[in-house]
Design an enzyme around this catalytic site. Structure first.
Site, PDB file in Angstrom:
ATOM      1  N   GLY A  50       0.775  -1.240   0.000  1.00  0.00           N
ATOM      2  CA  GLY A  50       0.000   0.000   0.000  1.00  0.00           C
ATOM      3  C   GLY A  50       0.803   1.285   0.000  1.00  0.00           C
ATOM      4  O   GLY A  50       0.336   2.308  -0.468  1.00  0.00           O
ATOM      5  N   GLU A 105       4.210   4.013   6.015  1.00  0.00           N
ATOM      6  CA  GLU A 105       2.957   3.242   5.965  1.00  0.00           C
ATOM      7  C   GLU A 105       1.898   3.984   5.159  1.00  0.00           C
ATOM      8  O   GLU A 105       1.923   5.215   5.065  1.00  0.00           O
ATOM      9  CB  GLU A 105       2.426   3.056   7.397  1.00  0.00           C
ATOM     10  CG  GLU A 105       2.475   1.655   7.937  1.00  0.00           C
ATOM     11  CD  GLU A 105       1.598   0.629   7.222  1.00  0.00           C
ATOM     12  OE1 GLU A 105       1.257   0.795   6.029  1.00  0.00           O
ATOM     13  OE2 GLU A 105       1.255  -0.363   7.865  1.00  0.00           O
ATOM     14  N   ASP A 106       0.952   3.243   4.620  1.00  0.00           N
ATOM     15  CA  ASP A 106      -0.158   3.877   3.906  1.00  0.00           C
ATOM     16  C   ASP A 106      -1.215   4.395   4.877  1.00  0.00           C
ATOM     17  O   ASP A 106      -1.669   5.518   4.778  1.00  0.00           O
ATOM     18  CB  ASP A 106      -0.766   2.912   2.873  1.00  0.00           C
ATOM     19  CG  ASP A 106      -1.177   1.556   3.455  1.00  0.00           C
ATOM     20  OD1 ASP A 106      -0.942   1.299   4.657  1.00  0.00           O
ATOM     21  OD2 ASP A 106      -1.742   0.747   2.702  1.00  0.00           O
ATOM     22  N   ASP A 109      -4.852   1.956  10.990  1.00  0.00           N
ATOM     23  CA  ASP A 109      -6.265   1.729  11.290  1.00  0.00           C
ATOM     24  C   ASP A 109      -6.360   1.296  12.755  1.00  0.00           C
ATOM     25  O   ASP A 109      -6.334   2.135  13.649  1.00  0.00           O
ATOM     26  CB  ASP A 109      -6.777   0.679  10.297  1.00  0.00           C
ATOM     27  CG  ASP A 109      -8.261   0.424  10.399  1.00  0.00           C
ATOM     28  OD1 ASP A 109      -8.984   1.300  10.878  1.00  0.00           O
ATOM     29  OD2 ASP A 109      -8.708  -0.666   9.986  1.00  0.00           O
ATOM     30  N   PHE A 159     -13.934   2.838   4.776  1.00  0.00           N
ATOM     31  CA  PHE A 159     -12.948   2.074   4.027  1.00  0.00           C
ATOM     32  C   PHE A 159     -12.559   2.831   2.768  1.00  0.00           C
ATOM     33  O   PHE A 159     -13.398   3.117   1.922  1.00  0.00           O
ATOM     34  CB  PHE A 159     -13.450   0.672   3.680  1.00  0.00           C
ATOM     35  CG  PHE A 159     -12.329  -0.213   3.236  1.00  0.00           C
ATOM     36  CD1 PHE A 159     -11.495  -0.813   4.164  1.00  0.00           C
ATOM     37  CD2 PHE A 159     -12.069  -0.401   1.887  1.00  0.00           C
ATOM     38  CE1 PHE A 159     -10.416  -1.592   3.753  1.00  0.00           C
ATOM     39  CE2 PHE A 159     -10.996  -1.176   1.468  1.00  0.00           C
ATOM     40  CZ  PHE A 159     -10.168  -1.778   2.407  1.00  0.00           C
ATOM     41  N   ASP A 166      -5.741  -0.531  -1.418  1.00  0.00           N
ATOM     42  CA  ASP A 166      -6.533  -1.454  -2.232  1.00  0.00           C
ATOM     43  C   ASP A 166      -7.761  -1.972  -1.506  1.00  0.00           C
ATOM     44  O   ASP A 166      -7.870  -1.880  -0.277  1.00  0.00           O
ATOM     45  CB  ASP A 166      -5.676  -2.671  -2.580  1.00  0.00           C
ATOM     46  CG  ASP A 166      -5.474  -3.589  -1.370  1.00  0.00           C
ATOM     47  OD1 ASP A 166      -5.050  -3.073  -0.316  1.00  0.00           O
ATOM     48  OD2 ASP A 166      -5.765  -4.793  -1.464  1.00  0.00           O
ATOM     49  N   ARG A 172      -5.467   0.310  -6.533  1.00  0.00           N
ATOM     50  CA  ARG A 172      -4.230   0.958  -6.068  1.00  0.00           C
ATOM     51  C   ARG A 172      -3.795   2.087  -6.999  1.00  0.00           C
ATOM     52  O   ARG A 172      -3.119   3.011  -6.587  1.00  0.00           O
ATOM     53  CB  ARG A 172      -3.090  -0.067  -5.969  1.00  0.00           C
ATOM     54  CG  ARG A 172      -3.296  -1.127  -4.898  1.00  0.00           C
ATOM     55  CD  ARG A 172      -1.973  -1.815  -4.593  1.00  0.00           C
ATOM     56  NE  ARG A 172      -2.131  -3.073  -3.876  1.00  0.00           N
ATOM     57  CZ  ARG A 172      -2.189  -3.191  -2.552  1.00  0.00           C
ATOM     58  NH1 ARG A 172      -2.139  -2.114  -1.793  1.00  0.00           N
ATOM     59  NH2 ARG A 172      -2.311  -4.370  -1.978  1.00  0.00           N
TER      60      ARG A 172
HETATM   61  P1  IMP Z   1      -4.240  -2.089  11.052  1.00  0.00           P
HETATM   62  O1  IMP Z   1      -3.395  -3.259  11.461  1.00  0.00           O
HETATM   63  O2  IMP Z   1      -5.685  -2.314  11.426  1.00  0.00           O
HETATM   64  O3  IMP Z   1      -3.733  -0.765  11.540  1.00  0.00           O
HETATM   65  O4  IMP Z   1      -4.278  -2.101   9.487  1.00  0.00           O
HETATM   66  C1  IMP Z   1      -3.307  -1.498   8.729  1.00  0.00           C
HETATM   67  C2  IMP Z   1      -3.308  -2.011   7.314  1.00  0.00           C
HETATM   68  O5  IMP Z   1      -4.623  -2.350   6.889  1.00  0.00           O
HETATM   69  C3  IMP Z   1      -2.861  -0.925   6.366  1.00  0.00           C
HETATM   70  O6  IMP Z   1      -1.484  -1.004   6.117  1.00  0.00           O
HETATM   71  C4  IMP Z   1      -3.685  -1.191   5.122  1.00  0.00           C
HETATM   72  O7  IMP Z   1      -3.004  -2.092   4.277  1.00  0.00           O
HETATM   73  C5  IMP Z   1      -4.931  -1.847   5.624  1.00  0.00           C
HETATM   74  N1  IMP Z   1      -6.075  -0.902   5.750  1.00  0.00           N
HETATM   75  C6  IMP Z   1      -6.595  -0.367   6.867  1.00  0.00           C
HETATM   76  N2  IMP Z   1      -7.621   0.465   6.599  1.00  0.00           N
HETATM   77  C7  IMP Z   1      -7.744   0.462   5.259  1.00  0.00           C
HETATM   78  C8  IMP Z   1      -8.626   1.161   4.347  1.00  0.00           C
HETATM   79  O8  IMP Z   1      -9.523   1.959   4.708  1.00  0.00           O
HETATM   80  N3  IMP Z   1      -8.424   0.892   3.029  1.00  0.00           N
HETATM   81  C9  IMP Z   1      -7.468   0.043   2.558  1.00  0.00           C
HETATM   82  N4  IMP Z   1      -6.624  -0.606   3.370  1.00  0.00           N
HETATM   83  C10 IMP Z   1      -6.768  -0.404   4.702  1.00  0.00           C
HETATM   84 MG    MG Z   2      -1.084  -2.379   3.713  1.00  0.00          MG
END
Ligand code: IMP
Ligand code: MG
Length: 186
Positions: A50, A105-106, A109, A159, A166, A172
């Site tokens: 991402g 990081e992208d 969340d 989302f 993605d 992407r």
């Molecule tokens: P976390 O572990 O819940 O913080 O998730 C982080 C990863 O989940 C990110 O690096 C993204 O790849 C993916 N992610 C979280 N939210 C989104 C979203 O809204 N759209 C797309 N990918 C997401």
């Molecule tokens: Mg990711």
């Protein structure tokens, strides 16, 4: 929306357009450059997949010698919810002991993915670890001790896709950040 016409029907709303992304990345590059000393040498670690577009654009706004590295971790599969199980699919190549590490990081969340990555890399004794994320969904954070040092945009709990992000590996290559229509994943 202009280009990316093929995806228009899947996008509920554009929340950050191309120009805003570009502008913010310039500012982030300046902030990051100022936060280090001139002669610091930085390992920029892109979290695949991402953060690829963000890394490519951000690196060109950082006025320091940087080395690129990549790590592929997975916590999602083809879903919109983090599974909580973080798998290292590809580790980084550089030896980071005694070096400055900047994780790119992208989106943060729940924070689970990044927490796992930071804890693991800390054991390799870098000189410093900083985190830059393009997007942040603070409402969703589970791990309170985890905050990015540099944050592009705070976004609501929706989302999002595009500019590297993605849904099931699609979208992407959108040049903006948009909200994915719920019917596309429900
Ligand atoms: P976390 O572990 O819940 O913080 O998730 C982080 C990863 O989940 C990110 O690096 C993204 O790849 C993916 N992610 C979280 N939210 C989104 C979203 O809204 N759209 C797309 N990918 C997401
Ligand atoms: Mg990711």
């Amino acid at each position: 929306m202009g280009k990316n016409k093929v995806f228009e029907k899947d996008v509920e709303e554009v929340i950050i357009n191309e120009k805003e992304i570009k502008q913010r990345i310039k500012e982030l590059g300046r902030e990051i450059t100022e936060s280090y000393n001139n002669d610091d040498d930085i390992v920029m670690l892109c979290i695949l997949r991402g953060a690829v577009l963000f890394m490519a654009d951000l690196a060109r706004e950082i006025d320091l010698p940087v080395v690129f590295d990549f790590m592929d971790v997975s916590s999602y599969g083809a879903s919109t919810e983090s599974s909580g199980v973080v798998r290292i699919i590809k580790d980084m190549e550089e030896n980071i002991e005694g070096r400055h590490l900047l994780i790119v990081e992208d989106i943060i969340d729940t924070g689970r993915t990044l927490k796992h990555v930071v804890d693991m890399l800390q054991t390799r004794n870098p000189k410093s670890i900083k985190v830059v994320t393009l997007l942040d969904k603070p409402e969703r954070r589970e791990t309170k001790e985890l905050e990015a040092d540099f944050n592009g945009f705070e976004i609501p709990d929706k989302f999002v896709i595009g500019y590297g992000l993605d849904y099931a590996e699609k979208y992407r290559n959108l040049s903006y950040i948009g909200v994915l229509k719920e019917e596309k994943y429900c």
